[in-house]
Design a protein around this motif. Structure first.
Motif, short mmCIF file in Angstrom:
data_model
loop_
_atom_site.label_atom_id
_atom_site.label_comp_id
_atom_site.label_asym_id
_atom_site.label_seq_id
_atom_site.Cartn_x
_atom_site.Cartn_y
_atom_site.Cartn_z
N GLY A 1 33.76 34.25 25.26
CA GLY A 1 34.18 35.09 26.38
C GLY A 1 35.58 34.77 26.89
N ALA A 2 36.00 35.56 27.86
CA ALA A 2 37.29 35.31 28.50
C ALA A 2 37.26 33.94 29.18
CB ALA A 2 37.60 36.40 29.51
N SER A 3 36.08 33.52 29.61
CA SER A 3 35.95 32.23 30.31
C SER A 3 36.40 31.07 29.43
CB SER A 3 34.51 32.01 30.76
OG SER A 3 34.14 33.01 31.67
N ASN B 1 38.87 36.28 41.74
CA ASN B 1 38.02 35.14 41.38
C ASN B 1 38.21 34.73 39.92
OD1 ASN B 1 36.71 37.38 40.33
ND2 ASN B 1 34.71 36.39 40.45
N TRP B 2 38.54 35.68 39.04
CA TRP B 2 38.74 35.29 37.63
C TRP B 2 40.04 34.53 37.46
CZ3 TRP B 2 34.33 35.17 35.53
CH2 TRP B 2 33.38 36.16 35.78
N SER B 3 41.07 34.90 38.21
CA SER B 3 42.33 34.12 38.16
C SER B 3 42.07 32.71 38.65
CB SER B 3 43.41 34.72 39.06
OG SER B 3 43.55 36.08 38.92
N ASN C 1 41.66 43.19 38.32
CA ASN C 1 40.71 42.30 38.98
C ASN C 1 39.40 43.04 39.21
OD1 ASN C 1 42.52 39.87 39.49
ND2 ASN C 1 43.75 41.63 40.09
N THR C 2 38.49 42.74 38.32
CA THR C 2 37.22 43.46 38.20
C THR C 2 36.41 43.43 39.49
OG1 THR C 2 37.30 42.39 36.04
CG2 THR C 2 35.39 43.75 36.49
N VAL C 3 36.49 42.31 40.21
CA VAL C 3 35.65 42.13 41.39
C VAL C 3 36.29 42.77 42.62
CG1 VAL C 3 34.61 40.41 42.92
CG2 VAL C 3 34.64 40.03 40.44
C1 LIG Z 1 39.03 39.99 34.47
C2 LIG Z 1 37.92 39.14 33.93
N1 LIG Z 1 38.20 37.95 33.39
C3 LIG Z 1 37.24 37.16 32.90
C4 LIG Z 1 35.91 37.51 32.94
C5 LIG Z 1 34.88 36.59 32.38
O1 LIG Z 1 34.49 37.09 31.16
P1 LIG Z 1 33.37 36.43 30.25
O2 LIG Z 1 32.07 36.62 30.96
O3 LIG Z 1 33.49 37.22 28.98
O4 LIG Z 1 33.70 35.00 30.07
C6 LIG Z 1 35.56 38.77 33.47
C7 LIG Z 1 34.15 39.18 33.49
O5 LIG Z 1 33.73 40.11 34.12
C8 LIG Z 1 36.59 39.58 34.00
O6 LIG Z 1 36.30 40.77 34.54
#
Ligand SMILES: Cc1ncc(COP(=O)(O)O)c(C=O)c1O
Length: 367
Positions: A75-77, A101-103, A152-154
């Motif tokens: 994943g992106a994580s 929150n992802w940043s 920013n998805t959230v």
């Molecule tokens: C912008 C962004 N980055 C990172 C992630 C984390 O992704 P993953 O669950 O594939 O690690 C998400 C997940 O929704 C995201 O929206």
């Protein structure tokens, strides 16, 4: 069919013709006499799939020939950590633009392996805005790269353009990849989990400049014991994403989604359509005090629209009534509450029309 309108933030709606193609491939794939999930990743049949996926992504995003395209797992994580581990040696600095929150997670993970620090943040205002395209950001004099989250998805915000800097960019494009053009050549690393605009979860698209691959070698040499094999960009490039067994089914699904993206008209088509559809929803949310969009104008996302109702006690009623009306997954992210609608590429136009109609009706009944 009883498929509802699916506004999930990810894993998210997929195009119906793609799902039908996937279904058709499960029992028998091409001439393989076995299903897509049952053939070797080293087979000619799968080799054609992964090559086609790379070729399509290159064509759609106009990726320069000297950049590498990988399909990884984790994943992106994992890329939060892996990008920093490969680009930076332990003492090197990477600057982070903190827009959600992802940043926050990205800078945190990078801090384990290099000098990672935020140089810009909208945390104080609940991530309701992102840097303006011409905003002067003070980068640290010695930083070797700048990381940003494109969408920013959230919080429901999106950068209008990549940050204005000459430094190599690292970009998390998870939730807006293939929704608009970007200048890939300005980026050292682009990564995106597939589960929003590219396919099912379990595949992460990674795009690397030659500089990034070179840095991966330098970092490997600088770190005691080297970079673990599974985390090495250099090794993954050498092995064509197949150092170990990749997510074969996920890559096939991604290839089918990319074929669909091309058939629909590519990034210009999706960019115009996303802009138009999001504008319809924002116009509704801005039209009265009943709704409270989270993001400031100028920072608003075309992919994820997040808002509150002025009377927050109505929000759970909104989500459950929407579900009954066939509009799924409108609950905001658990960290922020409220309401969120994700309008990814595969969401049909009639879902957006149904949402706007539902907003009008709900306000009439509860306003
Ligand atoms: C912008 C962004 N980055 C990172 C992630 C984390 O992704 P993953 O669950 O594939 O690690 C998400 C997940 O929704 C995201 O929206």
């Amino acid at each position: 069919m009883s498929r509802a309108h699916n506004f999930s933030a990810g894993p998210a709606v997929l195009p119906v013709p793609v799902i039908e193609a996937l279904r058709g491939s499960l029992l028998e794939f091409g001439g393989a006499q076995a299903g897509i999930m049952e053939i070797s990743h080293r087979s000619t049949d799968f080799g054609e799939v992964i090559d086609a996926a790379k070729t399509r992504l290159r064509r759609i995003m106009e990726i320069p020939d000297d950049h590498s395209v990988l399909f990884l797992q984790g994943g992106a994580s994992l890329q939060f950590y892996m990008s920093a581990l490969n680009i930076a040696r332990p003492t090197d600095a990477i600057d982070y633009i903190c827009t959600g929150n992802w940043s926050k997670k990205a800078v945190q993970e990078a801090g384990r392996v290099c000098d990672a620090a935020n140089v810009w943040s909208s945390a104080d205002t609940a991530f309701d805005h992102v840097p303006a395209p011409d905003e002067a950001i003070e980068y640290r004099p010695d930083s070797i790269a700048v990381h940003y989250t494109s969408n920013n998805t959230v919080a429901g915000t999106q950068l209008a353009a990549a940050p204005n800097t000459d430094r190599p960019l690292i970009a998390d494009l998870s939730s807006d990849i293939c929704s608009r053009r970007i200048d890939v050549a300005r980026h050292a690393v682009i990564y995106a989990g597939a589960q929003k605009n590219l396919g099912p979860s379990g595949v992460t698209a990674v795009i690397l400049s030659p500089w990034a691959v070179e840095r991966s070698r330098a970092s490997d040499a600088a770190r005691q014991g080297g970079i673990p094999s599974m985390l090495s960009y250099d090794l993954m490039v050498q092995k064509g994403s197949m150092f170990n067994t990749p997510n074969t089914f996920g890559i096939f699904a991604l290839e089918r989604v990319l074929a669909w993206v091309e058939e629909q008209g590519g990034l210009d088509y999706f960019a115009e359509r996303s802009r138009r559809r999001a504008a319809q929803v924002y116009a509704k949310l801005d039209a009265s005090d009943f709704w409270r969009p989270r993001a400031r104008p100028g920072s608003r996302s075309d992919m994820n629209i997040a808002w509150r109702i002025h009377d927050q006690s109505l929000e759970s009623t909104f989500v459950s009534e929407a579900r009954e009306a066939g509009l799924l997954a409108l609950k905001g992210h658990r960290s922020m509450g409220g309401i969120r609608a994700s309008l990814y590429n595969a969401l049909p136009d009639d879902a957006v029309a149904a949402l706007v109609e539902f907003l009008t009706d709900f306000e009439k009944r509860h306003g």
